[in-house]
Scaffold this motif. Structure first.
Motif, PDB file in Angstrom:
ATOM      1  N   MET A 113       0.855  -1.170   0.000  1.00  0.00           N
ATOM      2  CA  MET A 113       0.000   0.000   0.000  1.00  0.00           C
ATOM      3  C   MET A 113       0.899   1.230   0.000  1.00  0.00           C
ATOM      4  N   LYS A 114       0.680   2.127  -0.970  1.00  0.00           N
ATOM      5  CA  LYS A 114       1.478   3.344  -1.027  1.00  0.00           C
ATOM      6  C   LYS A 114       0.665   4.499  -1.593  1.00  0.00           C
ATOM      7  N   ILE A 115       1.137   5.693  -1.302  1.00  0.00           N
ATOM      8  CA  ILE A 115       0.551   6.915  -1.839  1.00  0.00           C
ATOM      9  C   ILE A 115       1.231   7.176  -3.174  1.00  0.00           C
ATOM     10  N   THR A 116       0.467   7.471  -4.193  1.00  0.00           N
ATOM     11  CA  THR A 116       1.013   7.671  -5.529  1.00  0.00           C
ATOM     12  C   THR A 116       0.798   9.114  -5.977  1.00  0.00           C
ATOM     13  N   LEU A 117       1.872   9.733  -6.439  1.00  0.00           N
ATOM     14  CA  LEU A 117       1.813  11.050  -7.065  1.00  0.00           C
ATOM     15  C   LEU A 117       2.245  10.846  -8.512  1.00  0.00           C
ATOM     16  N   ALA A 118       1.472  11.377  -9.458  1.00  0.00           N
ATOM     17  CA  ALA A 118       1.742  11.060 -10.858  1.00  0.00           C
ATOM     18  C   ALA A 118       1.653  12.271 -11.765  1.00  0.00           C
ATOM     19  N   GLN A 119       2.349  12.139 -12.877  1.00  0.00           N
ATOM     20  CA  GLN A 119       2.295  13.098 -13.982  1.00  0.00           C
ATOM     21  C   GLN A 119       1.886  12.312 -15.215  1.00  0.00           C
ATOM     22  N   PRO A 120       0.578  12.178 -15.442  1.00  0.00           N
ATOM     23  CA  PRO A 120       0.081  11.348 -16.535  1.00  0.00           C
ATOM     24  C   PRO A 120       0.547  11.837 -17.909  1.00  0.00           C
ATOM     25  N   ALA A 121       0.710  10.891 -18.815  1.00  0.00           N
ATOM     26  CA  ALA A 121       1.032  11.217 -20.196  1.00  0.00           C
ATOM     27  C   ALA A 121      -0.051  12.128 -20.754  1.00  0.00           C
ATOM     28  N   GLY A 122       0.362  13.101 -21.530  1.00  0.00           N
ATOM     29  CA  GLY A 122      -0.575  14.040 -22.121  1.00  0.00           C
ATOM     30  C   GLY A 122      -0.680  15.341 -21.353  1.00  0.00           C
ATOM     31  N   LEU A 123      -0.074  15.391 -20.141  1.00  0.00           N
ATOM     32  CA  LEU A 123      -0.034  16.614 -19.345  1.00  0.00           C
ATOM     33  C   LEU A 123       1.418  17.069 -19.221  1.00  0.00           C
ATOM     34  N   VAL A 124       1.611  18.347 -19.017  1.00  0.00           N
ATOM     35  CA  VAL A 124       2.951  18.887 -18.900  1.00  0.00           C
ATOM     36  C   VAL A 124       3.707  18.192 -17.761  1.00  0.00           C
ATOM     37  N   VAL A 125       4.976  17.889 -17.991  1.00  0.00           N
ATOM     38  CA  VAL A 125       5.827  17.286 -16.970  1.00  0.00           C
ATOM     39  C   VAL A 125       6.623  18.404 -16.315  1.00  0.00           C
ATOM     40  N   SER A 126       6.549  18.483 -14.997  1.00  0.00           N
ATOM     41  CA  SER A 126       7.240  19.528 -14.263  1.00  0.00           C
ATOM     42  C   SER A 126       7.958  18.938 -13.061  1.00  0.00           C
ATOM     43  N   PRO A 127       9.159  19.427 -12.779  1.00  0.00           N
ATOM     44  CA  PRO A 127       9.832  18.982 -11.557  1.00  0.00           C
ATOM     45  C   PRO A 127       9.232  19.637 -10.314  1.00  0.00           C
ATOM     46  N   ALA A 128       8.354  20.619 -10.508  1.00  0.00           N
ATOM     47  CA  ALA A 128       7.808  21.384  -9.390  1.00  0.00           C
ATOM     48  C   ALA A 128       6.476  20.857  -8.869  1.00  0.00           C
ATOM     49  N   PHE A 129       5.740  20.099  -9.673  1.00  0.00           N
ATOM     50  CA  PHE A 129       4.438  19.633  -9.228  1.00  0.00           C
ATOM     51  C   PHE A 129       4.005  18.388  -9.989  1.00  0.00           C
ATOM     52  N   SER A 130       3.123  17.615  -9.343  1.00  0.00           N
ATOM     53  CA  SER A 130       2.456  16.487  -9.977  1.00  0.00           C
ATOM     54  C   SER A 130       1.022  16.902 -10.268  1.00  0.00           C
ATOM     55  N   HIS A 131       0.303  16.065 -11.012  1.00  0.00           N
ATOM     56  CA  HIS A 131      -1.081  16.371 -11.377  1.00  0.00           C
ATOM     57  C   HIS A 131      -2.100  15.565 -10.585  1.00  0.00           C
ATOM     58  N   VAL A 132      -1.715  14.383 -10.147  1.00  0.00           N
ATOM     59  CA  VAL A 132      -2.668  13.463  -9.531  1.00  0.00           C
ATOM     60  C   VAL A 132      -2.050  12.850  -8.276  1.00  0.00           C
ATOM     61  N   ALA A 133      -2.859  12.750  -7.233  1.00  0.00           N
ATOM     62  CA  ALA A 133      -2.456  12.030  -6.025  1.00  0.00           C
ATOM     63  C   ALA A 133      -3.509  10.971  -5.743  1.00  0.00           C
ATOM     64  N   VAL A 134      -3.051   9.754  -5.462  1.00  0.00           N
ATOM     65  CA  VAL A 134      -3.952   8.669  -5.103  1.00  0.00           C
ATOM     66  C   VAL A 134      -3.564   8.191  -3.706  1.00  0.00           C
ATOM     67  N   VAL A 135      -4.514   8.304  -2.798  1.00  0.00           N
ATOM     68  CA  VAL A 135      -4.301   7.890  -1.410  1.00  0.00           C
ATOM     69  C   VAL A 135      -5.111   6.617  -1.188  1.00  0.00           C
ATOM     70  N   PRO A 136      -4.440   5.518  -0.822  1.00  0.00           N
ATOM     71  CA  PRO A 136      -5.155   4.254  -0.673  1.00  0.00           C
ATOM     72  C   PRO A 136      -6.031   4.222   0.585  1.00  0.00           C
ATOM     73  N   PRO A 137      -7.006   3.330   0.585  1.00  0.00           N
ATOM     74  CA  PRO A 137      -7.831   3.167   1.781  1.00  0.00           C
ATOM     75  C   PRO A 137      -6.947   2.828   2.985  1.00  0.00           C
ATOM     76  N   GLY A 138      -7.331   3.341   4.117  1.00  0.00           N
ATOM     77  CA  GLY A 138      -6.583   3.052   5.333  1.00  0.00           C
ATOM     78  C   GLY A 138      -5.526   4.087   5.679  1.00  0.00           C
ATOM     79  N   ALA A 139      -5.161   4.940   4.722  1.00  0.00           N
ATOM     80  CA  ALA A 139      -4.184   5.994   5.013  1.00  0.00           C
ATOM     81  C   ALA A 139      -4.870   7.074   5.851  1.00  0.00           C
ATOM     82  N   THR A 140      -4.083   7.748   6.665  1.00  0.00           N
ATOM     83  CA  THR A 140      -4.595   8.871   7.446  1.00  0.00           C
ATOM     84  C   THR A 140      -4.373  10.136   6.642  1.00  0.00           C
ATOM     85  N   THR A 141      -5.431  10.911   6.451  1.00  0.00           N
ATOM     86  CA  THR A 141      -5.337  12.165   5.716  1.00  0.00           C
ATOM     87  C   THR A 141      -5.385  13.309   6.713  1.00  0.00           C
ATOM     88  N   ILE A 142      -4.473  14.257   6.551  1.00  0.00           N
ATOM     89  CA  ILE A 142      -4.353  15.399   7.451  1.00  0.00           C
ATOM     90  C   ILE A 142      -4.544  16.666   6.631  1.00  0.00           C
TER      91      ILE A 142
END
Length: 133
Positions: free
Chosen positions: A1-30
């Protein structure tokens, strides 16, 4: 189980930010509400945007740590910069603090007409996620 930050194909790639975050069930969100460049008494720390930016991120760090998280656990930042602030000083001071090893977090930044704290030039808020063992 891990948190995923992604830069999907078709969107600008930047070293400063990602476009999508996926937080799996069971993670604590703050969620950290808006933090300005103020000290523990609520006084604005400086008229300078750079100093205020650093303090706002430090305040976010303190809030995160109170919930068992840190800056590296942030998956999304919102940065509001007052229109009268020196943009380079304000964002430049915190850009490296918002980054992290691996995929960068999501970042939303906006220039605004005003903030709720008189004299404030920046406000940051954050969403973090932690997988507890």
């Amino acid at each position: 189980m891990k948190i995923t930050l992604a830069q999907p194909a078709g969107l600008v790639v930047s070293p400063a930010f990602s476009h999508v975050a996926v937080v799996p069930p069971g993670a604590t969100t703050i969620y950290v509400g808006g933090q300005n460049g103020v000290d523990a008494t609520g006084s604005v720390v400086s008229p300078g945007a750079g100093e205020q930016s650093l303090r706002a991120v430090e305040n976010a760090r303190i809030a995160l740590e109170s919930a068992g998280a840190g800056l590296d656990d942030v998956i999304s930042w919102t940065v509001l910069i007052h229109q009268d602030a020196d943009l380079r000083a304000a964002y430049g001071a915190v850009a490296s603090k918002l980054a992290r090893d691996g995929a960068p977090p999501l970042v939303t930044a906006a220039i605004v007409v005003g903030l709720g704290v008189p004299g404030a030039l920046i406000e940051v808020s954050a969403v973090a996620a932690v997988i507890r063992d």
